[in-house]
Design an enzyme around this catalytic site. Structure first.
Site, PDB file in Angstrom:
ATOM      1  N   GLU A  10       2.539  -7.803  -4.454  1.00 20.53           N
ATOM      2  CA  GLU A  10       3.216  -7.751  -3.160  1.00 20.53           C
ATOM      3  C   GLU A  10       4.713  -7.595  -3.364  1.00 20.53           C
ATOM      4  O   GLU A  10       5.313  -8.264  -4.223  1.00 20.53           O
ATOM      5  CB  GLU A  10       2.928  -9.041  -2.385  1.00 20.53           C
ATOM      6  CG  GLU A  10       3.427  -9.048  -0.961  1.00 20.53           C
ATOM      7  CD  GLU A  10       3.018 -10.313  -0.227  1.00 20.53           C
ATOM      8  OE1 GLU A  10       2.245 -10.209   0.756  1.00 20.53           O
ATOM      9  OE2 GLU A  10       3.447 -11.412  -0.634  1.00 20.53           O
ATOM     10  N   TYR A  44       7.696  -3.535   3.809  1.00 20.21           N
ATOM     11  CA  TYR A  44       6.681  -4.347   3.112  1.00 20.21           C
ATOM     12  C   TYR A  44       5.705  -3.414   2.409  1.00 20.21           C
ATOM     13  O   TYR A  44       5.298  -2.387   2.962  1.00 20.21           O
ATOM     14  CB  TYR A  44       5.902  -5.224   4.102  1.00 20.21           C
ATOM     15  CG  TYR A  44       4.708  -5.910   3.470  1.00 20.21           C
ATOM     16  CD1 TYR A  44       4.842  -7.124   2.829  1.00 20.21           C
ATOM     17  CD2 TYR A  44       3.442  -5.304   3.488  1.00 20.21           C
ATOM     18  CE1 TYR A  44       3.756  -7.747   2.229  1.00 20.21           C
ATOM     19  CE2 TYR A  44       2.354  -5.907   2.888  1.00 20.21           C
ATOM     20  CZ  TYR A  44       2.516  -7.128   2.262  1.00 20.21           C
ATOM     21  OH  TYR A  44       1.448  -7.721   1.649  1.00 20.21           O
TER      22      TYR A  44
END
Length: 392
Positions: free
Chosen positions: A197, A109
């Site tokens: 993101e 991530y």
């Protein structure tokens, strides 16, 4: 303003941030043709909506042949996708993204956003990427790596290496991550982003780092200087009432309650919602008509409020500083004249020309409930709604 995944990846490509090969399709035939162009015998079909958790909602499918691909695209297009981040109605799927299947070794991530407490951009990363990242952040916050970027110095290579070492990347991938984060930071600044993101950021079996997903939010206050990005806005993904309000310069957000608020000033609007809650009510919206509002804008605000079927009463709370109270009265009277209003309206006004405003409203023959102060207004509107509920 939010972007779709495919739009975000277009920007990623411009900033040399590696993404999988893929194309957008609007029909089944187009999707099958694009899959042929991509080659291979495994393709990923991704519904394009402004919401996370698409995999959990059935919006990401892996197809191993053309028939599977066609069926997945057919099921998605024209449907409403419900995910953990949407309401029960979901969001319409008008496009799908077709990408090549990849050999994934691990999922990471990586994201960046503005930390308003620190007044800095913060980069966050985790070795536990994928669909459960929210659970990881909630249950094991130490698994989230963070570096804060000094706005004067900008993102430094050592900070990127710090993240890479924390993720356990080898030398080659560390070099790739430093480059990727540096480009993400440049994109963030250039495009006035509020969030970017990548979840998941994957490491392939071929030892490549790729942004398998991409999410971008742009600061709406910066759209005046990001005219190029304005055309990327997808109104079908937004609340139609909020879209209509924005066209009239009204700051409107739909909420879950039944007491509508019409207020001038964001701070006063927040306080109004708080006091409604204090007296046991539930606000139906946040609505700031602005400091320099006009009678026409007030009338339009009423029309927007009344388009919400959940609204059972309206609380008007105006402090006339920049805007005169008598202009507010004109707007209320105009809206009531043009619209069949059959729900209670509680009005609290203070400020410039307040006496003229009250006289106009009292002589209007409208069924209004006047309040002396905010607490009085909130108590009255909550009692009116509760009374209607008891009678019903």
């Amino acid at each position: 303003m939010n972007l779709h995944e495919y739009q975000s990846k277009q920007l990623f490509r411009e900033y040399d941030i590696p993404v999988p090969d893929g194309h957008v399709a609007h029909t089944v035939d187009e999707a099958c043709g694009l899959a042929g162009e991509l080659g291979g015998n495994c393709w990923v079909v991704k519904a394009q909506v402004h919401a996370g958790g698409r995999g959990k909602g059935g919006g990401v499918k892996i197809s191993k042949n053309r028939d599977e691909l066609a069926n997945y695209v057919k099921d998605m297009l024209g449907s409403n996708l419900v995910t953990p981040q949407t309401d029960e109605k979901g969001l319409p799927v008008n496009t799908v993204l077709i990408e090549q299947g990849l050999n994934i070794k691990s999922e990471l991530y990586l994201g960046a956003l503005i930390d308003r407490a620190e007044e800095k951009i913060v980069f966050m990363a985790s070795a536990a990427g994928g669909m459960e990242i929210e659970e990881v952040a909630a249950k094991n916050p130490d698994a989230i790596l963070k570096v804060f970027v000094d706005p004067a110095a900008g993102l430094q290579p050592y900070q990127c290496r710090q993240i890479a070492f924390g993720l356990g990347l080898n030398d080659k991938l560390t070099h790739d991550l430093v480059k990727m984060m540096s480009n993400l930071y440049k994109l963030f600044i250039d495009m006035d982003l509020s969030l970017v993101e990548i979840n998941p950021l994957i490491v392939t079996e071929e030892n490549e780092l790729l942004a398998l997903d991409a999410k971008i939010n742009i600061d709406s206050n910066a759209m005046a200087r990001q005219s190029r990005l304005t055309d990327l806005r997808d109104f079908s993904q937004e609340d139609p009432i909020e879209v209509k309000a924005s066209r009239y310069g009204l700051n409107y957000i739909t909420l879950d309650g039944n007491i509508a608020c019409m207020v001038n000033g964001a701070g006063l609007a927040m306080a109004t919602m708080d006091v409604i809650k204090l007296y046991g009510g539930e606000p139906a919206n946040f609505l700031d008509v602005g400091g320099g509002t006009t009678a026409d804008k007030v009338a339009e605000a009423f029309n927007i409020i009344l388009s919400d079927p959940n609204v059972e009463a309206i609380l008007v709370n105006i402090f006339g500083g920049i805007v005169r109270c008598d202009l507010i009265a004109e707007g209320i009277i105009a809206a009531a004249t043009d619209t069949d209003i059959n729900i209670p309206i509680v009005v609290r006004v203070e400020g410039t020309n307040v006496e003229e405003c009250r006289t106009m409203l009292e002589n209007s023959n409208l069924k209004l409930v006047m309040a002396d102060n905010l607490s009085d207004a909130a108590e009255k509107v909550v009692n009116l709604v509760n009374g209607a509920e008891k009678q019903g």
